[in-house]
Motif scaffolding. Structure first.
Motif, PDB file in Angstrom:
ATOM      1  N   VAL A  32     130.976  70.401   5.978  1.00 12.37           N
ATOM      2  CA  VAL A  32     131.279  71.416   6.975  1.00 12.37           C
ATOM      3  C   VAL A  32     131.498  70.720   8.316  1.00 12.37           C
ATOM      4  N   GLY A  33     132.576  71.090   8.999  1.00 13.11           N
ATOM      5  CA  GLY A  33     132.927  70.454  10.263  1.00 13.11           C
ATOM      6  C   GLY A  33     134.039  69.431  10.150  1.00 13.11           C
ATOM      7  N   ASP A  34     134.351  68.993   8.922  1.00 14.69           N
ATOM      8  CA  ASP A  34     135.472  68.063   8.743  1.00 14.69           C
ATOM      9  C   ASP A  34     136.777  68.739   9.150  1.00 14.69           C
ATOM     10  N   ARG A  35     137.604  67.993   9.853  1.00 14.72           N
ATOM     11  CA  ARG A  35     138.937  68.496  10.213  1.00 14.72           C
ATOM     12  C   ARG A  35     139.904  68.063   9.117  1.00 14.72           C
ATOM     13  N   ALA A  89     140.369  73.382  -3.732  1.00 17.40           N
ATOM     14  CA  ALA A  89     140.191  72.638  -2.479  1.00 17.40           C
ATOM     15  C   ALA A  89     139.974  71.146  -2.710  1.00 17.40           C
ATOM     16  N   GLN A  90     139.349  70.794  -3.825  1.00 24.37           N
ATOM     17  CA  GLN A  90     139.102  69.370  -4.091  1.00 24.37           C
ATOM     18  C   GLN A  90     140.420  68.583  -4.110  1.00 24.37           C
ATOM     19  N   ALA A  91     141.474  69.231  -4.576  1.00 27.56           N
ATOM     20  CA  ALA A  91     142.773  68.560  -4.700  1.00 27.56           C
ATOM     21  C   ALA A  91     143.641  68.723  -3.467  1.00 27.56           C
ATOM     22  N   ASN A  92     143.208  69.581  -2.511  1.00 23.99           N
ATOM     23  CA  ASN A  92     144.157  69.989  -1.471  1.00 23.99           C
ATOM     24  C   ASN A  92     143.660  69.876  -0.043  1.00 23.99           C
ATOM     25  N   LEU A  93     142.511  69.225   0.162  1.00 22.40           N
ATOM     26  CA  LEU A  93     142.039  68.965   1.516  1.00 22.40           C
ATOM     27  C   LEU A  93     142.205  67.490   1.829  1.00 22.40           C
ATOM     28  N   ALA A  94     142.896  67.176   2.907  1.00 17.37           N
ATOM     29  CA  ALA A  94     143.072  65.783   3.325  1.00 17.37           C
ATOM     30  C   ALA A  94     142.434  65.602   4.697  1.00 17.37           C
ATOM     31  N   LYS A  95     141.395  64.766   4.761  1.00 13.67           N
ATOM     32  CA  LYS A  95     140.713  64.547   6.031  1.00 13.67           C
ATOM     33  C   LYS A  95     141.666  63.918   7.037  1.00 13.67           C
ATOM     34  N   ILE A  96     141.585  64.381   8.284  1.00 16.28           N
ATOM     35  CA  ILE A  96     142.478  63.899   9.341  1.00 16.28           C
ATOM     36  C   ILE A  96     141.794  62.773  10.105  1.00 16.28           C
ATOM     37  N   PRO A  97     142.429  61.603  10.223  1.00 16.29           N
ATOM     38  CA  PRO A  97     141.840  60.511  11.012  1.00 16.29           C
ATOM     39  C   PRO A  97     141.579  60.958  12.450  1.00 16.29           C
ATOM     40  N   GLU A  98     140.497  60.489  13.020  1.00 13.73           N
ATOM     41  CA  GLU A  98     140.093  60.910  14.365  1.00 13.73           C
ATOM     42  C   GLU A  98     141.170  60.675  15.405  1.00 13.73           C
ATOM     43  N   ARG A  99     141.936  59.609  15.243  1.00 17.25           N
ATOM     44  CA  ARG A  99     142.912  59.258  16.271  1.00 17.25           C
ATOM     45  C   ARG A  99     144.156  60.154  16.273  1.00 17.25           C
ATOM     46  N   ASP A 102     145.756  67.549  16.006  1.00 15.00           N
ATOM     47  CA  ASP A 102     146.199  68.620  15.110  1.00 15.00           C
ATOM     48  C   ASP A 102     147.725  68.695  15.056  1.00 15.00           C
ATOM     49  N   GLU A 103     148.348  68.628  16.223  1.00 17.18           N
ATOM     50  CA  GLU A 103     149.805  68.792  16.272  1.00 17.18           C
ATOM     51  C   GLU A 103     150.550  67.611  15.664  1.00 17.18           C
ATOM     52  N   ARG A 307     147.840  78.688  17.576  1.00 14.34           N
ATOM     53  CA  ARG A 307     146.442  78.266  17.554  1.00 14.34           C
ATOM     54  C   ARG A 307     145.523  79.486  17.624  1.00 14.34           C
ATOM     55  N   PRO A 308     144.811  79.780  16.516  1.00 13.39           N
ATOM     56  CA  PRO A 308     143.831  80.874  16.546  1.00 13.39           C
ATOM     57  C   PRO A 308     142.720  80.582  17.569  1.00 13.39           C
TER      58      PRO A 308
END
Length: 308
Positions: A32-35, A89-99, A102-103, A307-308
């Motif tokens: 929880v909290g992963d982007r 979700a296991q197959a379809n979530l890709a963690k976004i590198p911090e650097r 979003d855009e 952006r919600p």
């Protein structure tokens, strides 16, 4: 407008970036909290199509209304909301590198993946000449993809001066305006009468499909990304009556976290910059105005970030 009707009340939207709010019991390796970036196509990874390597055709949807793995905003609630439930979700979530912002990654969910796949499915090779018909967001990404695949010359086709300018940013060597000249004749002239090795159609109209076919050399490839409505006809003389060794290939946006990870690496290493494509930004509460701007192509719009 009814071109792709959905059930009343269904939330649309299929290019999401989000922060994990809750995890199902079967999802591991995430917190929880992963982007995360979520693909527009959400393959299950276990069906016949997925295990055959055709992730975008997950479930083998029958017809346009239930096509492949395109579920968000089509058969289940989509991303234009504050919360989104991601299937498989296991197959379809890709963690976004911090650097990465979003855009920088949001367009990788669909537009960039689809555009690049036009060049990939078209089997663009080093030294090829490629024509990309229509320089909307998908066409612009197809232009970038053709350049990344090694095309020696990329010819864009679009009559919008702003889009022509962005096409050059994305790798087009020349942009032809169909309102000013005969595009097919000019492409033949530029290629010494032969035609291009690969033509990518990125609009979904009879005229662009036909011009793309007429522009391809014998033995060349027409890579079609457009979504067509109505009747699509194949002119027999442009198709050499079926004797021209042409290949016509269609592609639905590749999905899955491995695909998303690969595309994020392209952005992270500076090989592809999607930010010029995001021209407008709106809050979710103002999405009606956003659709008005986008559908009427106002103010040089390409893609709109919500952006919600």
């Amino acid at each position: 407008d009814g071109e792709s009707p959905v059930k009343p009340g269904l939330v649309v939207g299929h290019e999401p970036v989000g922060v994990i709010a809750e995890l199902g019991a079967g999802v591991t390796g995430y917190e929880v909290g992963d982007r995360v970036l979520v693909g527009a196509i959400t393959p299950c990874g276990q069906c016949h199509a997925c295990l055959s390597g055709k992730l975008s055709q997950c479930g083998h949807g029958s017809g346009y209304e239930a096509i492949g793995g395109w579920r968000f905003g089509n058969t289940i609630n989509g991303a234009q909301a504050e919360y989104l439930l991601v299937p498989y979700a296991q197959a379809n979530l890709a963690k976004i590198p911090e650097r990465l912002t979003d855009e920088q990654v949001v367009l990788l969910a669909d537009i960039a993946s689809t555009g690049f796949s036009g060049a990939e499915s078209g089997r663009v090779r080093i030294g090829d000449t490629v024509a990309v018909f229509a320089q909307g967001p998908i066409g612009l990404c197809a232009t970038a993809g053709a350049k990344l695949m090694g095309a020696a010359r990329v010819i864009g086709v679009d009559g919008d001066p702003h889009r022509a300018e962005v096409a050059r940013q994305m790798g087009a060597d020349i942009v032809l305006d169909p309102a000013q000249l005969d595009v097919v004749a000019e492409i033949k002239r530029l290629t010494g009468g032969i035609g291009v090795d690969v033509a990518i159609e990125a609009l979904g109209l009879q005229v662009t499909f036909e011009n793309a076919l007429r522009s391809v050399r014998p033995g060349g490839v027409l890579s079609s990304l457009g979504v067509y409505s109505g009747k699509l006809q194949l002119p027999y003389e442009a198709f050499a009556a079926g004797l021209g060794d042409h290949t016509v290939v269609t592609t639905l946006c590749p999905g899955g976290k491995e695909r998303m990870g690969r595309l994020m690496r392209m952005v992270e290493t500076g090989r592809f910059d999607p930010l010029p494509l995001i021209t407008h930004r709106f809050a979710l509460a103002d999405i009606g105005q956003a659709y008005h701007v986008f559908s009427n192509r106002l103010d040089g719009v390409l893609k709109v970030a919500i952006r919600p």
